[in-house]
Scaffold this motif. Structure first.
Motif, PDB file in Angstrom:
ATOM      1  N   ARG A 127       0.827  -1.204   0.000  1.00 37.87           N
ATOM      2  CA  ARG A 127       0.000   0.000   0.000  1.00 37.87           C
ATOM      3  C   ARG A 127       0.867   1.262   0.000  1.00 37.87           C
ATOM      4  O   ARG A 127       1.972   1.288   0.535  1.00 37.87           O
ATOM      5  N   ALA A 128       0.320   2.285  -0.643  1.00 35.57           N
ATOM      6  CA  ALA A 128       0.976   3.588  -0.691  1.00 35.57           C
ATOM      7  C   ALA A 128      -0.089   4.673  -0.624  1.00 35.57           C
ATOM      8  O   ALA A 128      -1.219   4.479  -1.071  1.00 35.57           O
ATOM      9  N   VAL A 155       3.569   9.105  -1.931  1.00 31.97           N
ATOM     10  CA  VAL A 155       3.923   9.698  -3.218  1.00 31.97           C
ATOM     11  C   VAL A 155       3.226  11.048  -3.341  1.00 31.97           C
ATOM     12  O   VAL A 155       2.002  11.137  -3.216  1.00 31.97           O
ATOM     13  N   LEU A 156       4.006  12.096  -3.577  1.00 29.95           N
ATOM     14  CA  LEU A 156       3.464  13.450  -3.677  1.00 29.95           C
ATOM     15  C   LEU A 156       3.397  13.888  -5.133  1.00 29.95           C
ATOM     16  O   LEU A 156       4.346  13.696  -5.896  1.00 29.95           O
ATOM     17  N   PRO A 169       1.541  10.367 -10.520  1.00 31.90           N
ATOM     18  CA  PRO A 169       1.702   9.913  -9.128  1.00 31.90           C
ATOM     19  C   PRO A 169       1.325   8.445  -8.936  1.00 31.90           C
ATOM     20  O   PRO A 169       1.996   7.721  -8.181  1.00 31.90           O
ATOM     21  N   TYR A 170       0.275   7.998  -9.621  1.00 29.24           N
ATOM     22  CA  TYR A 170      -0.133   6.598  -9.472  1.00 29.24           C
ATOM     23  C   TYR A 170       0.827   5.656 -10.188  1.00 29.24           C
ATOM     24  O   TYR A 170       1.117   4.557  -9.697  1.00 29.24           O
ATOM     25  N   LEU A 171       1.346   6.084 -11.313  1.00 32.22           N
ATOM     26  CA  LEU A 171       2.343   5.259 -12.016  1.00 32.22           C
ATOM     27  C   LEU A 171       3.612   5.136 -11.175  1.00 32.22           C
ATOM     28  O   LEU A 171       4.228   4.069 -11.119  1.00 32.22           O
ATOM     29  N   LYS A 172       3.979   6.220 -10.496  1.00 28.22           N
ATOM     30  CA  LYS A 172       5.160   6.179  -9.627  1.00 28.22           C
ATOM     31  C   LYS A 172       4.934   5.233  -8.454  1.00 28.22           C
ATOM     32  O   LYS A 172       5.837   4.476  -8.068  1.00 28.22           O
ATOM     33  N   ALA A 173       3.725   5.234  -7.884  1.00 27.57           N
ATOM     34  CA  ALA A 173       3.414   4.332  -6.767  1.00 27.57           C
ATOM     35  C   ALA A 173       3.505   2.879  -7.204  1.00 27.57           C
ATOM     36  O   ALA A 173       4.050   2.033  -6.466  1.00 27.57           O
TER      37      ALA A 173
END
Length: 251
Positions: A127-128, A155-156, A169-173
């Motif tokens: 989870r993130a 993730v900001l 941001p979601y791709l980075k998470a």
């Protein structure tokens, strides 16, 4: 009863069922983990007349939901001060400081949050937290809710090339957690956030904690829930558990 986008009209199959085996859940923070929108609205309502916005007339909840909720501060700085971005950034920074002062005594978890937290932990899911909020705000809210140890990453949007509604941001998470978008879903409460999750190829469960259903539905969530106690959510999670159990027994 209106059937939400992505739902089977018989309610026999959840739009999340194709994610089995589930690997991870990604959570927005503001308005998703805690009902913080009323605090943001209060801060804006007090501060915007001071800069003469809207002729000094305080904004309405409808205006806040449509034009402000979930947006990145970079964008809001330009929105409020189209000809003076630096002044806009100073205003949004001051507004976030007011939010933190107000939030210290007012933050409450969305109903059912800790029940869901236990469900996630019991299944060992990754989870993130994924948020457009400034780091100080995000850390304040996550800490106040007792979730500092729960999230593996925060993730900001400001630390990505683009914040929400872009998918970055979601791709980075997904990358940080090393999980597939085919086995991950998102909880979001704003149009901007839902659009970001959908653009990243993720099913999004939208919460109606602060924004009108018709606006949220335009962003194409998998379905909407009132809070984390909503029977619709638990039916979907139960179906995921059932499919995971069937897969284990067959292997």
């Amino acid at each position: 009863m209106t059937v939400s986008s992505g739902e089977n009209s018989s309610n026999s199959t959840s739009p999340l069922s194709r994610l089995s085996p589930l690997e991870a859940i990604l959570f927005d923070v503001d308005g998703t983990l805690c009902d913080s929108d009323p605090i943001h609205f209060q801060a804006y309502r007090e501060m915007l007349p001071e800069i003469g916005f809207n002729g000094g007339v305080p904004i309405t909840e409808e205006f806040y939901a449509e034009f402000i909720s979930g947006k990145h501060n970079e964008d809001m700085a330009t929105f409020f001060f189209p000809n003076d971005h630096q002044r806009g950034l100073k205003f949004t920074a001051d507004k976030e400081a007011m939010f933190r002062r107000l939030a210290k005594d007012k933050l409450q978890p969305v109903e059912g949050l800790h029940k869901l937290k236990k469900w996630v932990e019991d299944r060992g899911l990754k989870r993130a937290a994924v948020t457009n909020a400034p780091r100080e705000n995000a850390e304040l809210m996550i800490s106040a809710l007792g979730l500092s140890e729960f999230f593996e990453y925060v993730v900001l949007g400001s630390e990505c090339e683009h914040g929400k509604p872009h998918p970055d941001p979601y791709l980075k998470a997904l990358e940080l957690l090393n999980v597939s978008k085919d086995h991950t879903f998102v909880f979001e409460d704003s149009v901007s956030g839902i659009k970001a999750g959908v653009a990243a190829g993720l099913p999004v469960v939208g919460l109606t904690t602060g924004n009108p259903e018709h606006l949220l539905m335009e962003a194409k969530p998998a379905f909407l829930i009132k809070d984390f106690e909503d029977p619709k959510l638990w039916a979907a999670l139960e179906e995921l558990d059932t499919k995971a159990g069937e897969a284990t027994s067959e292997s």
